[in-house]
Design an enzyme around this catalytic site. Structure first.
Site, PDB file in Angstrom:
ATOM      1  N   LYS A  59       0.839  -1.209   0.000  1.00 28.99           N
ATOM      2  CA  LYS A  59       0.000   0.000   0.000  1.00 28.99           C
ATOM      3  C   LYS A  59       0.876   1.261   0.000  1.00 28.99           C
ATOM      4  O   LYS A  59       2.077   1.178   0.291  1.00 28.99           O
ATOM      5  CB  LYS A  59      -0.915  -0.006   1.223  1.00 28.99           C
ATOM      6  CG  LYS A  59      -0.161  -0.030   2.543  1.00 28.99           C
ATOM      7  CD  LYS A  59      -1.097  -0.237   3.725  1.00 28.99           C
ATOM      8  CE  LYS A  59      -0.295  -0.443   4.999  1.00 28.99           C
ATOM      9  NZ  LYS A  59      -1.143  -0.662   6.170  1.00 28.99           N
ATOM     10  N   ARG A 119     -10.499   1.057  15.657  1.00 32.49           N
ATOM     11  CA  ARG A 119     -10.439   1.859  14.447  1.00 32.49           C
ATOM     12  C   ARG A 119     -11.385   1.248  13.414  1.00 32.49           C
ATOM     13  O   ARG A 119     -12.284   1.893  12.919  1.00 32.49           O
ATOM     14  CB  ARG A 119      -8.988   1.880  13.939  1.00 32.49           C
ATOM     15  CG  ARG A 119      -8.700   2.898  12.885  1.00 32.49           C
ATOM     16  CD  ARG A 119      -7.235   2.874  12.469  1.00 32.49           C
ATOM     17  NE  ARG A 119      -6.855   1.627  11.800  1.00 32.49           N
ATOM     18  CZ  ARG A 119      -5.666   1.419  11.253  1.00 32.49           C
ATOM     19  NH1 ARG A 119      -4.732   2.346  11.298  1.00 32.49           N
ATOM     20  NH2 ARG A 119      -5.400   0.270  10.648  1.00 32.49           N
ATOM     21  N   TYR A 133      17.782  28.337   7.328  1.00 28.45           N
ATOM     22  CA  TYR A 133      16.574  29.018   7.772  1.00 28.45           C
ATOM     23  C   TYR A 133      16.467  28.998   9.298  1.00 28.45           C
ATOM     24  O   TYR A 133      16.757  27.969   9.927  1.00 28.45           O
ATOM     25  CB  TYR A 133      15.325  28.321   7.203  1.00 28.45           C
ATOM     26  CG  TYR A 133      15.113  28.561   5.732  1.00 28.45           C
ATOM     27  CD1 TYR A 133      14.891  29.829   5.224  1.00 28.45           C
ATOM     28  CD2 TYR A 133      15.114  27.489   4.849  1.00 28.45           C
ATOM     29  CE1 TYR A 133      14.685  30.025   3.873  1.00 28.45           C
ATOM     30  CE2 TYR A 133      14.903  27.679   3.495  1.00 28.45           C
ATOM     31  CZ  TYR A 133      14.687  28.958   3.009  1.00 28.45           C
ATOM     32  OH  TYR A 133      14.484  29.146   1.686  1.00 28.45           O
ATOM     33  N   MET A 170      13.725  22.860   1.469  1.00 27.75           N
ATOM     34  CA  MET A 170      12.899  22.059   0.557  1.00 27.75           C
ATOM     35  C   MET A 170      13.737  21.145  -0.318  1.00 27.75           C
ATOM     36  O   MET A 170      13.388  19.985  -0.523  1.00 27.75           O
ATOM     37  CB  MET A 170      12.040  22.973  -0.311  1.00 27.75           C
ATOM     38  CG  MET A 170      11.104  22.189  -1.212  1.00 27.75           C
ATOM     39  SD  MET A 170      10.076  23.247  -2.202  1.00 27.75           S
ATOM     40  CE  MET A 170       8.922  23.831  -0.973  1.00 27.75           C
TER      41      MET A 170
HETATM   42  C1  LIG Z   1      -0.413  -1.485   7.069  1.00 29.22           C
HETATM   43  C2  LIG Z   1      -1.007  -2.701   7.634  1.00 29.22           C
HETATM   44  C3  LIG Z   1      -0.186  -3.777   7.977  1.00 29.22           C
HETATM   45  C4  LIG Z   1       1.330  -3.721   7.930  1.00 29.22           C
HETATM   46  O1  LIG Z   1       1.821  -3.041   9.065  1.00 29.22           O
HETATM   47  P1  LIG Z   1       3.401  -2.843   9.275  1.00 29.22           P
HETATM   48  O2  LIG Z   1       3.516  -2.273  10.631  1.00 29.22           O
HETATM   49  O3  LIG Z   1       3.869  -1.909   8.208  1.00 29.22           O
HETATM   50  O4  LIG Z   1       4.019  -4.183   9.142  1.00 29.22           O
HETATM   51  C5  LIG Z   1      -0.808  -4.945   8.402  1.00 29.22           C
HETATM   52  N1  LIG Z   1      -2.158  -5.018   8.517  1.00 29.22           N
HETATM   53  C6  LIG Z   1      -2.977  -3.980   8.211  1.00 29.22           C
HETATM   54  C7  LIG Z   1      -4.436  -4.125   8.367  1.00 29.22           C
HETATM   55  C8  LIG Z   1      -2.431  -2.789   7.775  1.00 29.22           C
HETATM   56  O5  LIG Z   1      -3.233  -1.762   7.485  1.00 29.22           O
END
Ligand SMILES: *Cc1c(COP(=O)(O)O)cnc(C)c1O
Length: 314
Positions: A35, A131, A262, A310
């Site tokens: 992702k 969540r 800066y 930047m």
């Molecule tokens: C992003 C995610 C993971 C992976 O988590 P990491 O800490 O990057 O290994 C696993 N399960 C779900 C549901 C996630 O959203």
């Protein structure tokens, strides 16, 4: 000619890190998370680099999954947040995307769709992250509704997510595990089968062996990063996949008492040599990086001084 600022990705490191997951959790399958453009490493290239060793991939949304299908990735792709609208259900079915089902809206959209082929479903249970996911006391009902639908393939996976697994001493993880195991055994007893399950993110893969289930879902560690603040013996075996490098474009001498950058937030205590490198927060280098953050110049460790600009650091 090109600006000399590059993120170089080591494909073999990605493969070695995936192999480490598979060694640690040998009885289950490893679904690498790609992702958010594979945590910034390039979802297409990362998925291709792992496509002969990964049985499936995980993404956040259907747009990310479609990009991978377009370039020929054949594996199932799990949408970790499920669908955002009912029209995504049939697209998922046509493309062999797997769906997390986390709430009634997603469940109803799935049950009401008319699909040509059933979808593989991961049923999300809230074990304390608060969540996403269903309340555990309603899981049996959701499992029953889903498993009796023609839109749902056999082998529903029970899944949950940790909030504090990267904090090794935190009792919250133990509570989440106990809660999940209770939920799982209730399901197994009610339906007279062994349900497939998935709990482990990177931190749990590395530090919580009792969370290793039918599927592991590592993200962060695949890219060679330790999720822990402290040294951890399994995390020490990871290989960083990204090298972020650039070039020194200016060198100057400044006197003691002179400041750099800066907000002039760093002042030289002695006469100092300042190198300016063309890489900054516009390239993803963290703007919050404090004075003293190490930067390697030809392998020699030098402290970052002054605010990150930047497109330059000093
Ligand atoms: C992003 C995610 C993971 C992976 O988590 P990491 O800490 O990057 O290994 C696993 N399960 C779900 C549901 C996630 O959203």
């Amino acid at each position: 000619m090109a600006r000399p600022t590059e993120a170089i990705i080591d494909r073999q490191a990605l493969r070695d890190n995936l192999a480490l997951v598979q060694t640690l959790a040998a009885d289950g399958k490893t679904m690498p998370m790609v992702k958010a453009n594979a945590y910034g490493h390039g979802a297409i290239e990362v998925s291709k680099a792992l496509s002969d060793v990964a049985p499936a991939f995980g993404v956040a949304c259907i747009e990310e999954a479609l990009v991978l299908r377009d370039v020929g990735i054949k594996q199932p792709i799990l949408l970790l947040e499920g669908t955002f609208s009912a029209d995504e259900v049939s697209i998922a079915a046509e493309n062999n995307f797997w769906l997390m089902v986390e709430n009634d809206k997603q469940k109803n959209a799935l049950l009401r769709s008319s699909l040509k082929q059933p979808i593989n479903i991961w049923l999300g249970v809230d074990t304390g992250m608060h969540r996403l996911g269903f309340n555990s006391n309603s899981i049996n009902k959701h499992y029953r509704d889903l498993s009796s639908s023609n839109n749902v393939a056999n082998n529903i996976v029970l899944a949950s997510h940790f909030s504090c697994a990267d904090n090794i001493g935190n009792p919250h993880t133990r509570r989440q595990i106990d809660y999940f195991q209770q939920c799982l055994s209730t399901l197994d007893n009610s339906f007279g089968r062994k349900t497939d399950w998935s709990l482990a993110n990177s931190a749990a893969v590395l530090a919580w062996p009792e969370t290793h289930g039918s599927w592991q879902r590592p993200g962060y560690m695949i890219y060679g990063n330790s999720p822990f603040n402290e040294p951890q013996h399994q995390a020490a075996k990871l290989t960083p996949a990204m090298t972020f490098q650039s070039a020194v474009i200016s060198i100057r001498e400044i006197d003691a008492g002179e400041s750099v950058g800066y907000t002039a937030n760093w002042t030289a205590k002695r006469r100092s040599t300042i190198a300016t490198i063309t890489a900054g927060y516009g390239d993803g280098y963290p703007r919050q990086a404090p004075n003293g953050t190490p930067v390697l110049i030809n392998g020699h460790r030098c402290p970052l001084v002054g605010r990150v600009s930047m497109d330059m650091i000093t």
